[in-house]
Design an enzyme around this catalytic site. Structure first.
Site, short mmCIF file in Angstrom:
data_model
loop_
_atom_site.label_atom_id
_atom_site.label_comp_id
_atom_site.label_asym_id
_atom_site.label_seq_id
_atom_site.Cartn_x
_atom_site.Cartn_y
_atom_site.Cartn_z
N HIS A 42 27.97 36.06 24.63
CA HIS A 42 26.82 36.63 25.35
C HIS A 42 25.54 35.80 25.08
CE1 HIS A 42 25.42 40.58 27.39
NE2 HIS A 42 24.65 39.58 27.76
N THR A 56 29.00 35.85 33.61
CA THR A 56 27.83 35.90 32.72
C THR A 56 27.05 37.18 33.01
OG1 THR A 56 26.53 34.62 34.30
CG2 THR A 56 27.58 33.39 32.52
N ALA A 57 27.69 38.14 33.70
CA ALA A 57 26.98 39.37 34.10
C ALA A 57 27.22 40.46 33.06
CB ALA A 57 27.46 39.78 35.48
N ARG A 58 28.26 41.26 33.25
CA ARG A 58 28.64 42.28 32.28
C ARG A 58 30.17 42.32 32.22
NH1 ARG A 58 24.26 42.01 30.50
NH2 ARG A 58 22.70 43.65 30.26
N LEU A 90 23.87 37.79 44.75
CA LEU A 90 22.87 36.75 45.00
C LEU A 90 21.47 37.34 44.80
CD1 LEU A 90 22.74 33.75 45.90
CD2 LEU A 90 22.37 34.58 48.23
N GLY A 91 21.22 37.77 43.54
CA GLY A 91 19.87 38.22 43.17
C GLY A 91 19.14 37.05 42.52
N ARG A 92 18.22 37.39 41.62
CA ARG A 92 17.42 36.32 40.99
C ARG A 92 18.30 35.29 40.26
NH1 ARG A 92 13.97 40.82 40.18
NH2 ARG A 92 15.55 41.40 38.67
N ILE A 93 19.24 35.79 39.44
CA ILE A 93 20.06 34.86 38.66
C ILE A 93 21.03 34.12 39.58
CG2 ILE A 93 21.78 34.67 36.81
CD1 ILE A 93 20.37 37.11 35.48
N GLU A 123 32.22 44.66 24.17
CA GLU A 123 31.49 43.79 23.24
C GLU A 123 31.12 44.54 21.97
OE1 GLU A 123 29.20 41.13 26.56
OE2 GLU A 123 28.08 41.64 24.78
#
Ligand code: DGY
Length: 331
Positions: A297, A248-250, A167-170, A279
């Site tokens: 991505h 949608t992170a890594r 629960l950071g900015r994104i 990737e």
């Protein structure tokens, strides 16, 4: 602008190595620097090309596709001052090796939160409301008529629960959008200072509880040694058999082998993936699942966002080369 290898130089005259062509406005900003620009192609440069072009650089402006490790830092030379990543995630950079050489590392926080959150909601809807599957269905020429039981998906606004890991900015931008869909929102503990609305709307729980209760689990944590394969066999087993996993992170935050087994065995309901373990390789086993939505991505791939990211990485390099503090150093 020249596309040749610069000769070794001191910091005052060192070149700026731009590993990949940035947006036009960012490239124009670089022209104001009285420095040799060594500009790579639009496509990711090979390792050999990086090592050939980086010598003499006082600044490296790179993207998440370039691995900047001790070998590259040493190849650049002692005049190197800054590695400016054009991405918020910086797992492609050996920050400790840079620090040990007195090189500042910067990233692009803040400017891509909304675009990434928008894509996350797009993926959630594409998977839960079977949009991608429906599109394939029609393109394949499958005969159909509307029916009360036809392609029924999950009703997000009928009390579906979203679990946010990171629960950071994104993650907070995703929570805000999910609330507009009337979803219940859970999140793992955060260091972010939540505002009153967020504190009222987001229930903080531990990871096992989040996995157990969520209809949609969405990943927004950085890739670190602690989060590599955070979603493994054990985590997937704790999720609901109907749950959707969104990444949608890594890519390496999810163990792909475990995910494929969980999808095949019906341990979870589906997945929506924008990032992948190796990737740009996409594990072909993922392509066979109707309940999996895949995008290449695209989290930050929106025009104003990409422009802001490129301007920010250039701004960081320019600031450090001018002897000013970087705008957004990594902590
Ligand atoms: C980032 O900035 O880390 C994103 O993955 C780019 O889309």
């Amino acid at each position: 602008m020249v596309g040749v290898t610069a000769a070794p130089a001191d910091v005052a005259t060192g070149s700026v190595y731009v590993a990949r062509l940035l947006t036009d406005d960012a490239m124009a900003s670089l022209q104001s620097l009285d420095r040799t620009l060594v500009v790579g192609p639009e496509e990711p440069p090979t390792r050999e090309e990086i090592l050939r072009r980086v010598p003499g650089a006082a600044a490296i402006i790179c993207t998440l596709t370039e691995r900047i490790d001790a070998e590259v830092l040493d190849a650049a030379g002692p005049q190197l001052r800054v590695v400016a990543n054009t991405a918020v995630g910086y797992d492609n950079i050996d920050v400790a090796a840079a620090r040990a050489r007195g090189v500042v590392v910067t990233n692009t926080p803040g400017v891509l939160d909304r675009a990434t959150a928008d894509l996350t909601l797009g993926l959630i809807l594409a998977a839960t409301r079977r949009i991608a599957e429906g599109d394939r269905f029609l393109r394949n020429g499958t005969p159909w008529t509307w029916g009360p039981r036809m392609m029924v998906g999950l009703d997000l606004s009928a009390g579906a629960t979203l679990g946010i890991i990171g629960l950071g900015r994104i993650g907070r931008a995703v929570a805000q959008r999910a609330r507009a869909f009337d979803m219940q929102v859970l999140a793992t503990p955060t260091r972010a200072e939540l505002d009153d609305d967020e504190r009222a709307a987001i229930q903080i729980v531990d990871l096992p509880e989040l996995l157990r209760r969520s209809d949609v689990v969405s990943l927004h944590c950085p890739l670190t040694p602690q989060t590599r394969h955070l979603i493994d066999d054990d985590a997937l087993r704790q999720m609901k058999p109907t749950a959707l996993l969104v990444n949608t992170a890594r890519g390496p935050v999810v163990d792909t082998d475990a995910l494929v087994a969980a999808l095949a065995g019906g341990e979870i309901g589906g997945a929506a993936l924008d990032v992948f373990e190796d990737e740009p390789h996409v594990d072909p086993r993922l392509l066979g699942f109707e309940q999996v939505v895949l995008t290449p991505h695209l989290g930050s791939a929106a025009d104003a966002t990409r422009s802001a990211m490129c301007q920010m990485s250039v701004g960081n390099a320019v600031a450090v080369l001018a002897g000013r503090p970087p705008l957004t150093p990594v902590s």
